[in-house]
Design a protein around this motif. Structure first.
Motif: not given
Length: 634
Positions: A317-318, A320
């Protein structure tokens, strides 16, 4: 006195009517003649007294023969004892003359002297018996009035006189000896038969008693045996119990030993299985802890993966993505590790389950060993209790056997029996009843029965011997009787020839006959004579006249002269009652028959003496004294 011996001289001193006289005799016929009362018969009486005649017809007392007024008388017989071919008739005398003297004293003392040596009547009797000279035989010396006595003698006495005179006494003696022996044997046989009967009766009684004795002995022996058997039955019973207890004790001890060995093995197995279970439990714990660690690690990795996934979602979601990539590698490593752990967990679980199954499977074995151990302990206790009881029982049996030891010694040799005590005791009571039923039996029964048995057998043997002896004795008696009878018959045949010939010379006939020839005791001699043409009849004291009796007796005497053993014979008044013709005929026969012997004939009659061989002596009595004188014949 054969072999030429004769009576040479008679010397009388103070004997009857003789003061002193010497009467010479010669061989052949010596004829003494003289009136009645002169002293002729005294000469023959003196000879008989000197020879030991038992009875004299003049006097029963010898002292009455002593000359009146005198105290002693002597009769001397002088015998010719000269040597004939180196042998003297009287062998114990060395002299040519043998002198025999008889002394008579008025005080009743009488004796003999032979060659001046005193001798006994038995010696005199034995001496003259050897020569056949018997002064008591009337066929040898016939005194005055003896013919009358001969007529009165029984046939048995006549036969006995004849046998003694001719030397046939030995035949009679042998028969009498055999008869007496047979009678003795018969008496013994009767006695033994009686004794045998009594012995058999007694033996029967004692045999019955002995049978009872043997029965009692057998029963007593059986009773003793039963008593011993009863003792041994008690001993054997206790020994049997002892053996059984000992065997049981051995078995129990063996079982106890086996139990101990089994217990030892079981305890070892329990220990081994306990060690195995402990080892398995330890392995299970280790495996469980190891599995728990693996599960913890796996859970931790699963938690980590969950966390990573959550973080990956956040990072995604981030945005990364690089960090997501890094984390993805860690996730993969974690997943690989998780897979390894799962595999390890599965193996661990499998190993744990295998261990648990192994424990479960072997736990029963362990438990069974534990149970077996407990059971063995219980059994051991039971066996030990049994052993203790057996030992106590064995002590009781040994004590009973010890108490029976004195009875064992009395019971003697061992008796093996399978019978019960009650059965033996029942038989003991039965045997006692049988012994009591036999009653009293003397203790010496066997000895008495044996004694009677031996006596009976001895008597039987003796009876058989006596029976044999009886048969042999009867046979011997018959044989000797036949010999005697044949000898007598032959003798009478010879005598009868001479008897009949002599009787014919005096106009008579006759014979001598043997009566009862089969019995020597009843056998006798009968004379039969017939005169003046009459047939012969039995000669006795009543049938014939006085002259016929004298003639018959002299004919018989003459008929036996050649058979008489005695060298000396004498007849007083041989011609009494005879008629002159018969007197002369008998006298001539006497002279002809007596040439080879010595004969003394006494007669008061006047005889014609033409034969110079006849020695004539005349006796006369002067002033109360008898005197003798020889008369020469031509």
């Amino acid at each position: 006195m054969s072999g030429g011996i004769w009576l040479k001289e008679i010397i009388l001193e103070n004997f009857m009517s003789y003061e002193y006289a010497r009467i010479p005799l010669k061989s052949g016929v010596n004829l003494i003649s003289g009136p009645n009362g002169a002293g002729k018969s005294s000469i023959l009486l003196a000879i008989s007294v000197a020879l030991g005649q038992i009875y004299t017809e003049r006097s029963r007392r010898l002292k009455d023969l002593i000359r009146r007024g005198e105290d002693i008388a002597r009769i001397t017989l002088v015998f010719d004892n000269s040597d004939r071919e180196g042998i003297r008739p009287i062998s114990f005398s060395d002299a040519d003359t043998f002198m025999l003297s008889r002394y008579l004293r008025r005080d009743g003392n009488y004796w003999w002297e032979a060659d001046y040596r005193r001798v006994s009547y038995e010696e005199i009797s034995r001496l003259f018996k050897e020569f056949g000279l018997d002064p008591n035989n009337m066929l040898i010396i016939m005194h005055q009035n003896t013919m009358e006595q001969f007529c009165l003698t029984t046939p048995q006495q006549k036969l006995k006189l004849l046998e003694d005179a001719v030397g046939f006494s030995k035949y009679r003696e042998r028969v009498i000896e055999a008869k007496n022996r047979l009678e003795s044997i018969i008496s013994e046989d009767d006695s033994i038969t009686a004794l045998l009967g009594k012995a058999e009766e007694s033996l029967g009684y004692w045999k019955e008693m002995h049978d009872k004795y043997l029965q009692r002995k057998e029963l007593t022996a059986r009773l003793d045996w039963l008593k011993r058997e009863a003792i041994w039955a008690r001993i054997l019973k206790q020994e049997s119990i002892q053996n059984a207890l000992t065997e049981r004790l051995k078995q129990k001890e063996h079982t106890l030993a086996t139990n101990a060995q089994e217990m030892e093995r079981t305890e070892l197995s329990i220990k081994q299985w306990r060690d195995k279970l402990d080892s398995w439990k330890t392995s299970i714990k280790e495996a469980f802890y190891e599995l728990l660690q693996l599960e913890k690690e796996a859970t931790s990795i699963e938690d980590l993966l969950t966390h990573l996934q959550e973080v990956e979602v956040l990072l995604r979601d981030l945005g990364r993505y690089e960090e997501i990539e890094r984390r993805s590698m860690r996730e993969k490593e974690a997943e690989r590790r998780l897979e390894q752990l799962k595999e390890m967990i599965m193996r661990g679980q499998s190993d744990l389950k295998a261990l648990e199954r192994t424990v479960e499977l072997n736990l029963d074995t362990y438990i069974s060993y534990c149970v077996k151990g407990e059971v063995l302990k219980i059994k051991r206790e039971l066996i030990e209790n049994d052993i203790k009881e057996l030992k106590n029982e064995l002590k009781k049996v040994n004590r009973k056997l010890s108490e029976l030891e004195s009875l064992r010694k009395r019971a003697g040799e061992r008796i093996e029996t399978e019978r019960k005590q009650t059965e033996i005791e029942h038989e003991i009571e039965l045997i006692k009843a049988k012994i009591e039923a036999l009653g009293d039996i003397p203790a010496e029964t066997e000895e008495i029965y044996s004694s009677y048995g031996k006596l009976y057998e001895e008597l039987k043997t003796r009876a058989e011997i006596v029976a044999t002896n009886r048969r042999e004795g009867l046979k011997e008696l018959e044989s000797r009787t036949k010999v005697w009878r044949d000898a007598i018959m032959e003798l009478l045949n010879s005598v009868n020839r001479s008897f009949q010939e002599i009787l014919a010379c005096i106009g008579a006939t006759g014979m001598a006959r043997l009566v009862n020839p089969d019995d020597i005791i009843d056998a006798g001699l009968e004379l039969y004579v017939g005169f003046r043409g009459s047939p012969p009849v039995l000669f006795d004291n009543y049938t014939q006249s006085g002259g016929e009796k004298t003639a018959s007796i002299m004919a018989f005497l003459l008929a036996i002269q050649q058979l008489i053993r005695s060298p000396f014979r004498a007849v007083d008044e041989f011609d009494i009652h005879m008629d002159p013709r018969n007197r002369e005929e008998i006298y001539r026969k006497m002279v002809s028959l007596m040439r080879e012997t010595e004969c003394l004939l006494i007669t008061p009659s006047q005889l014609t003496v033409n034969d110079p061989s006849v020695h004539v002596i005349v006796v006369q009595k002067t002033q109360g004294k008898s005197e003798v004188k020889e008369v020469k014949t031509y």
